[in-house]
Design an enzyme around this catalytic site. Structure first.
Site, PDB file in Angstrom:
ATOM      1  N   SER A 256      28.199 106.256 -28.558  1.00  0.00           N
ATOM      2  CA  SER A 256      29.207 105.451 -27.883  1.00  0.00           C
ATOM      3  C   SER A 256      29.264 104.077 -28.513  1.00  0.00           C
ATOM      4  O   SER A 256      28.479 103.745 -29.395  1.00  0.00           O
ATOM      5  CB  SER A 256      28.866 105.325 -26.392  1.00  0.00           C
ATOM      6  OG  SER A 256      27.749 104.479 -26.238  1.00  0.00           O
ATOM      7  N   LYS A 257      30.190 103.292 -28.043  1.00  0.00           N
ATOM      8  CA  LYS A 257      30.450 101.972 -28.626  1.00  0.00           C
ATOM      9  C   LYS A 257      29.211 101.088 -28.677  1.00  0.00           C
ATOM     10  O   LYS A 257      29.059 100.267 -29.563  1.00  0.00           O
ATOM     11  CB  LYS A 257      31.542 101.256 -27.822  1.00  0.00           C
ATOM     12  CG  LYS A 257      32.935 101.755 -28.158  1.00  0.00           C
ATOM     13  CD  LYS A 257      34.005 101.000 -27.386  1.00  0.00           C
ATOM     14  CE  LYS A 257      34.210 101.547 -26.006  1.00  0.00           C
ATOM     15  NZ  LYS A 257      35.097 102.664 -25.861  1.00  0.00           N
ATOM     16  N   ARG A 258      28.319 101.288 -27.708  1.00  0.00           N
ATOM     17  CA  ARG A 258      27.178 100.389 -27.702  1.00  0.00           C
ATOM     18  C   ARG A 258      26.212 100.667 -28.853  1.00  0.00           C
ATOM     19  O   ARG A 258      25.330  99.878 -29.146  1.00  0.00           O
ATOM     20  CB  ARG A 258      26.473 100.430 -26.348  1.00  0.00           C
ATOM     21  CG  ARG A 258      25.510 101.541 -26.157  1.00  0.00           C
ATOM     22  CD  ARG A 258      25.169 101.754 -24.689  1.00  0.00           C
ATOM     23  NE  ARG A 258      24.949 103.164 -24.448  1.00  0.00           N
ATOM     24  CZ  ARG A 258      23.822 103.794 -24.781  1.00  0.00           C
ATOM     25  NH1 ARG A 258      22.841 103.124 -25.323  1.00  0.00           N
ATOM     26  NH2 ARG A 258      23.697 105.074 -24.564  1.00  0.00           N
ATOM     27  N   HIS A 259      26.383 101.804 -29.524  1.00  0.00           N
ATOM     28  CA  HIS A 259      25.542 102.100 -30.680  1.00  0.00           C
ATOM     29  C   HIS A 259      26.049 101.420 -31.944  1.00  0.00           C
ATOM     30  O   HIS A 259      25.343 101.338 -32.938  1.00  0.00           O
ATOM     31  CB  HIS A 259      25.498 103.611 -30.941  1.00  0.00           C
ATOM     32  CG  HIS A 259      24.823 104.387 -29.854  1.00  0.00           C
ATOM     33  ND1 HIS A 259      25.486 105.272 -29.043  1.00  0.00           N
ATOM     34  CD2 HIS A 259      23.542 104.389 -29.429  1.00  0.00           C
ATOM     35  CE1 HIS A 259      24.641 105.794 -28.181  1.00  0.00           C
ATOM     36  NE2 HIS A 259      23.462 105.277 -28.376  1.00  0.00           N
ATOM     37  N   GLY A 260      27.294 100.965 -31.901  1.00  0.00           N
ATOM     38  CA  GLY A 260      27.898 100.401 -33.099  1.00  0.00           C
ATOM     39  C   GLY A 260      29.307 100.948 -33.236  1.00  0.00           C
ATOM     40  O   GLY A 260      29.921 101.326 -32.240  1.00  0.00           O
TER      41      GLY A 260
END
Length: 497
Positions: A256-260
């Site tokens: 998801s976005k929080r991974h990059g």
RNA sequence: GUCCCCUUCGUCUAGUGGUCAGGACACCGCCCUUUCACGGCGGCGACACGGGUUCGAACCCCGUAGGGGACGCCA
């Protein structure tokens, strides 16, 4: 000759950007089609009136195009099986539903959201489970149906699912998959708003479009038995199914976005080149087998791709490896390709070649850039670093590594050396014509000998004074590419500053 | 909670009964380079666990644990 042509499809719903999971699914379909001389269809699944947007369609199309995944049929490429937007195919879904009605495979459901929620709550409170639908409208009498209709209550159509038996298929990726029909509920095929649900539309279109292989994400596994039941009710032969493992983040949670970065366009913005993205994505969940270089061109991927080698376990996305694959592609590029990537980055900044610099052999911007890129050699490994690597060749206010400046330039001794070097070059270089690396080197070494110091005592300060950095290409080549006038000016300025 | 799937170095993977369990990324070291990369060489590092089956198991079977997915009139 008698075997039917492979037809596969990528069927995104336009509710956001193209993310890596979708891109990987699209890629595997595309690779399979190209490998099999088949047809790759792009179908937009916009049956959700609320969430589908035109902007999203654009983003998805852009993402696919950037990756080079061209479709044979789809938006902008009408074929005999179109249209390719599900919202434009509603008559077909209605006709197909009529078939199902005639055969008694579907029934009207008048339950509202509120009804369902209330009954779910009741069931849960009573300690009974809730599997999605309780069959409330399954056996309404004709009189009840008539009464609801007179009330004008909106109705959806549900599939009458068998209560027992099993539904199974042989998945291309994992082999036999089997579900007890008892765990399947009567799902809605046609919504009360007159739009088909995903499962219904997908079946109707895959059949109508002659799709032979449905390759999709593993998150669709549990939809497959339902779809198989629809095929059976319609008397249609189902396609083959293959479910690709999910892509996880480095922490093994769903990416998801929080991974990059997750949107394809973000990777583009970060300097990843499409062939590297394609290469890396292909390596996630698929491998070329033993031995062999993992850095593969798109053509090589097409040639080597096989569904048989697709893995069944979820894979974690590794940004480091992507960077590595990217740098390998960059490094292996020919001069023309490099220039094509670099020129826009320079133009953006207004960095242009000036003949007054007196650089041997550089006739114009393209020629100069070619020379610089060649100088970079193996350092041409990231588009993001490029401005920093090339800036000092074009402008005087290039970024400067302060610590290095203090150490290698800003001492009395170093300043004296730089001043001496500037003077020696001004005197030792041919004034009217461009000097080559060997000429600079000769001056530097002579001066070092005359001063009785190691050449390094001149080289290191010069490197920092000229480039602002402690690392660069060979210093004499850098001098050549900078041209005599600028080299001398920079050395003198550093000596005095 | 119900159903389904997955499990080899930290990560991506090769491997389908007999291998010193191989490669790649990352990391570490050496060489090359009066810099830094590139490149070369080397190192670290895995068959989740427990039972079977077998002369022999990473490969076959069962169980456990861990992880992932699905349970919408979303797709």
């Amino acid at each position: 000759m008698s075997q039917t042509q492979v037809r596969v499809r990528f069927a995104p719903s336009p509710t956001g950007y193209l993310h890596v999971g979708g891109a990987r699914t699209a890629l595997f379909n595309w690779l399979f089609a190209r490998n099999q001389q088949g047809v790759f269809v792009l179908r937009i699944e916009d049956t959700d009136q609320e969430r589908s947007t035109e902007a999203s369609v654009g983003a998805i199309l852009r993402g696919l195009s950037w990756l080079g995944l061209d479709w044979d049929e789809g938006p902008g490429k009408d074929g005999p099986w179109g249209p390719y937007f599900q919202s434009e195919r509603r008559p077909l879904y209605r006709e197909t539903l009529a078939q199902l009605r005639a055969a008694g495979h579907v029934y009207r459901c008048f339950c509202t959201d509120a009804d369902l929620q209330r009954r779910e709550q009741t069931a849960r409170d009573a300690g009974r489970g809730w599997d999605g639908y309780d069959g409330h409208c399954r056996d309404l009498t004709a009189a009840q149906v008539a009464a609801y209709e007179t009330d004008g209550r909106p109705a959806a159509w549900r599939l009458r699912t068998p209560a027992d038996g099993v539904t199974f298929w042989y998945d291309i990726v994992v082999g036999k998959r089997e579900f007890q029909n008892a765990v399947l509920t009567d799902r809605v095929l046609m919504k009360a708003d007159g739009f088909p649900t995903y499962n219904f539309a997908a079946v109707v279109d895959d059949h109508a479009m002659g799709i032979t292989h449905v390759l999709r994400g593993d998150d669709h596994v549990s939809n497959t038995p339902l779809q198989l039941l629809i095929y059976a009710a319609l008397g249609w032969p189902p396609p083959k199914f293959g479910h690709m493992p999910m892509i996880l983040g480095p922490d093994r949670k769903r990416l998801s976005k929080r991974h990059g970065a997750v949107a394809v366009e973000e990777f583009q913005a970060q300097g990843i080149v499409p062939q590297a993205m394609v290469n890396y994505l292909a390596l996630l969940g698929w491998s070329i087998g033993a031995g062999g270089d993992e850095v593969l061109s798109v053509d090589a991927l097409i040639k080597r791709f096989s569904l048989k080698k697709v893995n069944s376990s979820p894979a974690a996305f590794d940004y480091d490896k992507l960077e590595h694959i990217n740098s390998q592609h960059l490094k292996r590029m020919g001069p023309a390709e490099r220039r094509t990537l670099a020129l826009p980055l320079l133009a953006e900044r207004g960095w242009v070649y000036d003949p007054a610099w007196m650089v041997p052999g550089a006739a114009d911007q393209a020629g100069y850039v070619d020379r610089l890129l060649a100088l970079l050699g193996g350092r041409f490994s990231s588009l993001r670093l490029l401005p920093e690597q090339l800036g000092f060749f074009f402008v005087e206010d290039f970024p400067r590594d302060e610590a290095a400046w203090q150490e290698h330039v800003a001492t009395a001794t170093n300043r004296a050396h730089l001043a001496a070097l500037g003077a020696a070059l001004a005197q030792g270089l041919p004034a009217a014509e461009p000097a080559v690396a060997a000429a600079y080197e000769a001056v530097v070494r002579d001066l070092a000998a005359g001063l009785g110091v190691p050449a390094g005592d001149l080289i290191h300060p010069a490197r920092v004074a000229l480039s602002g950095q402690v690392r660069s290409a060979g210093i004499f080549e850098v001098m050549e590419a900078l041209g005599g006038p600028r080299v001398i000016a920079r050395l003198q300025r550093a000596a005095g500053a």
